[in-house]
Design a protein around this motif. Structure first.
Motif, PDB file in Angstrom:
ATOM      1  N   THR A  18       0.831  -1.206   0.000  1.00 10.42           N
ATOM      2  CA  THR A  18       0.000   0.000   0.000  1.00 10.42           C
ATOM      3  C   THR A  18       0.862   1.251   0.000  1.00 10.42           C
ATOM      4  O   THR A  18       0.587   2.202  -0.733  1.00 10.42           O
ATOM      5  CB  THR A  18      -0.940   0.003   1.227  1.00 10.42           C
ATOM      6  OG1 THR A  18      -1.784  -1.147   1.151  1.00 10.42           O
ATOM      7  CG2 THR A  18      -1.778   1.255   1.297  1.00 10.42           C
ATOM      8  N   VAL A  19       1.921   1.252   0.795  1.00 13.01           N
ATOM      9  CA  VAL A  19       2.832   2.405   0.837  1.00 13.01           C
ATOM     10  C   VAL A  19       3.490   2.602  -0.522  1.00 13.01           C
ATOM     11  O   VAL A  19       3.600   3.722  -1.012  1.00 13.01           O
ATOM     12  CB  VAL A  19       3.889   2.236   1.954  1.00 13.01           C
ATOM     13  CG1 VAL A  19       5.000   3.263   1.812  1.00 13.01           C
ATOM     14  CG2 VAL A  19       3.237   2.345   3.313  1.00 13.01           C
ATOM     15  N   VAL A  20       3.913   1.515  -1.145  1.00 12.73           N
ATOM     16  CA  VAL A  20       4.549   1.614  -2.467  1.00 12.73           C
ATOM     17  C   VAL A  20       3.555   2.171  -3.482  1.00 12.73           C
ATOM     18  O   VAL A  20       3.900   3.063  -4.271  1.00 12.73           O
ATOM     19  CB  VAL A  20       5.101   0.246  -2.919  1.00 12.73           C
ATOM     20  CG1 VAL A  20       5.530   0.285  -4.378  1.00 12.73           C
ATOM     21  CG2 VAL A  20       6.264  -0.172  -2.035  1.00 12.73           C
ATOM     22  N   LYS A  21       2.322   1.691  -3.455  1.00 10.39           N
ATOM     23  CA  LYS A  21       1.306   2.200  -4.386  1.00 10.39           C
ATOM     24  C   LYS A  21       1.053   3.689  -4.165  1.00 10.39           C
ATOM     25  O   LYS A  21       0.908   4.461  -5.115  1.00 10.39           O
ATOM     26  CB  LYS A  21      -0.001   1.422  -4.224  1.00 10.39           C
ATOM     27  CG  LYS A  21       0.057   0.024  -4.781  1.00 10.39           C
ATOM     28  CD  LYS A  21      -1.251  -0.707  -4.544  1.00 10.39           C
ATOM     29  CE  LYS A  21      -1.136  -2.167  -4.937  1.00 10.39           C
ATOM     30  NZ  LYS A  21      -2.347  -2.922  -4.606  1.00 10.39           N
ATOM     31  N   GLN A  22       0.999   4.108  -2.901  1.00  8.81           N
ATOM     32  CA  GLN A  22       0.789   5.519  -2.600  1.00  8.81           C
ATOM     33  C   GLN A  22       1.976   6.361  -3.065  1.00  8.81           C
ATOM     34  O   GLN A  22       1.798   7.469  -3.570  1.00  8.81           O
ATOM     35  CB  GLN A  22       0.552   5.720  -1.106  1.00  8.81           C
ATOM     36  CG  GLN A  22      -0.770   5.180  -0.640  1.00  8.81           C
ATOM     37  CD  GLN A  22      -0.914   5.203   0.863  1.00  8.81           C
ATOM     38  OE1 GLN A  22       0.056   5.352   1.602  1.00  8.81           O
ATOM     39  NE2 GLN A  22      -2.141   5.043   1.341  1.00  8.81           N
ATOM     40  N   ALA A  23       3.188   5.837  -2.902  1.00 10.29           N
ATOM     41  CA  ALA A  23       4.382   6.556  -3.342  1.00 10.29           C
ATOM     42  C   ALA A  23       4.407   6.698  -4.860  1.00 10.29           C
ATOM     43  O   ALA A  23       4.759   7.760  -5.391  1.00 10.29           O
ATOM     44  CB  ALA A  23       5.637   5.835  -2.851  1.00 10.29           C
ATOM     45  N   VAL A  24       4.031   5.648  -5.571  1.00 12.14           N
ATOM     46  CA  VAL A  24       3.966   5.707  -7.038  1.00 12.14           C
ATOM     47  C   VAL A  24       2.919   6.728  -7.471  1.00 12.14           C
ATOM     48  O   VAL A  24       3.160   7.536  -8.373  1.00 12.14           O
ATOM     49  CB  VAL A  24       3.662   4.306  -7.628  1.00 12.14           C
ATOM     50  CG1 VAL A  24       3.338   4.391  -9.104  1.00 12.14           C
ATOM     51  CG2 VAL A  24       4.833   3.372  -7.383  1.00 12.14           C
ATOM     52  N   SER A  25       1.786   6.720  -6.818  1.00 13.89           N
ATOM     53  CA  SER A  25       0.724   7.677  -7.134  1.00 13.89           C
ATOM     54  C   SER A  25       1.193   9.109  -6.882  1.00 13.89           C
ATOM     55  O   SER A  25       0.944  10.006  -7.696  1.00 13.89           O
ATOM     56  CB  SER A  25      -0.508   7.365  -6.293  1.00 13.89           C
ATOM     57  OG  SER A  25      -1.506   8.325  -6.490  1.00 13.89           O
ATOM     58  N   GLN A  34      10.180   8.695 -11.865  1.00 13.95           N
ATOM     59  CA  GLN A  34      10.621   7.643 -10.948  1.00 13.95           C
ATOM     60  C   GLN A  34      10.182   7.962  -9.526  1.00 13.95           C
ATOM     61  O   GLN A  34      10.019   9.121  -9.160  1.00 13.95           O
ATOM     62  CB  GLN A  34      12.143   7.499 -10.983  1.00 13.95           C
ATOM     63  CG  GLN A  34      12.670   7.043 -12.316  1.00 13.95           C
ATOM     64  CD  GLN A  34      14.178   6.900 -12.289  1.00 13.95           C
ATOM     65  OE1 GLN A  34      14.861   7.469 -11.449  1.00 13.95           O
ATOM     66  NE2 GLN A  34      14.698   6.136 -13.226  1.00 13.95           N
ATOM     67  N   VAL A  35      10.037   6.920  -8.744  1.00 17.01           N
ATOM     68  CA  VAL A  35       9.708   7.071  -7.327  1.00 17.01           C
ATOM     69  C   VAL A  35      11.018   7.219  -6.558  1.00 17.01           C
ATOM     70  O   VAL A  35      11.929   6.419  -6.714  1.00 17.01           O
ATOM     71  CB  VAL A  35       8.922   5.849  -6.809  1.00 17.01           C
ATOM     72  CG1 VAL A  35       8.644   5.967  -5.330  1.00 17.01           C
ATOM     73  CG2 VAL A  35       7.631   5.688  -7.581  1.00 17.01           C
ATOM     74  N   THR A  36      11.095   8.260  -5.748  1.00 18.39           N
ATOM     75  CA  THR A  36      12.289   8.504  -4.948  1.00 18.39           C
ATOM     76  C   THR A  36      12.028   8.113  -3.490  1.00 18.39           C
ATOM     77  O   THR A  36      10.867   7.933  -3.087  1.00 18.39           O
ATOM     78  CB  THR A  36      12.686   9.992  -4.995  1.00 18.39           C
ATOM     79  OG1 THR A  36      11.665  10.754  -4.333  1.00 18.39           O
ATOM     80  CG2 THR A  36      12.851  10.481  -6.427  1.00 18.39           C
ATOM     81  N   SER A  42       7.166  10.264   2.316  1.00 21.08           N
ATOM     82  CA  SER A  42       5.948  11.066   2.376  1.00 21.08           C
ATOM     83  C   SER A  42       4.715  10.177   2.501  1.00 21.08           C
ATOM     84  O   SER A  42       3.816  10.456   3.300  1.00 21.08           O
ATOM     85  CB  SER A  42       5.848  11.938   1.124  1.00 21.08           C
ATOM     86  OG  SER A  42       4.663  12.679   1.128  1.00 21.08           O
ATOM     87  N   ALA A  43       4.679   9.100   1.728  1.00 22.59           N
ATOM     88  CA  ALA A  43       3.549   8.163   1.807  1.00 22.59           C
ATOM     89  C   ALA A  43       3.491   7.494   3.179  1.00 22.59           C
ATOM     90  O   ALA A  43       2.410   7.305   3.741  1.00 22.59           O
ATOM     91  CB  ALA A  43       3.654   7.111   0.709  1.00 22.59           C
ATOM     92  N   MET A  44       4.652   7.164   3.735  1.00 23.08           N
ATOM     93  CA  MET A  44       4.679   6.513   5.049  1.00 23.08           C
ATOM     94  C   MET A  44       4.227   7.468   6.147  1.00 23.08           C
ATOM     95  O   MET A  44       3.542   7.068   7.085  1.00 23.08           O
ATOM     96  CB  MET A  44       6.081   5.988   5.348  1.00 23.08           C
ATOM     97  CG  MET A  44       6.478   4.818   4.466  1.00 23.08           C
ATOM     98  SD  MET A  44       8.185   4.312   4.719  1.00 23.08           S
ATOM     99  CE  MET A  44       8.036   3.453   6.281  1.00 23.08           C
TER     100      MET A  44
END
Length: 69
Positions: A18-25, A34-36, A42-44
């Protein structure tokens, strides 16, 4: 390359995915290709029940309670 990303996401826990999906979004909304690590942080921090947010709040309480004299 996308297949590798999907494979990684499948190996994560539900919370981590979920965190990865939010970061990609977040990266997409900001127009980044790219996701940094900042997107992930920030998502976490945005997750109300997230471990990073809870740890930061505990550390903040601890630092304000202790005296550095």
């Amino acid at each position: 390359m996308r297949a590798g990303g999907c494979t990684v996401q499948q190996s994560l826990t539900a919370d981590a995915a979920t965190v990865v999906k939010q970061a990609v979004s977040l990266a997409r909304r900001r127009g980044n290709a790219q996701v940094t690590p900042l997107h992930v942080a920030s998502a976490m921090l945005a997750a109300p029940g997230g471990l990073l947010r809870a740890a930061c709040l505990r550390a903040r309480r601890w630092s304000s309670a202790s005296t550095w004299r």
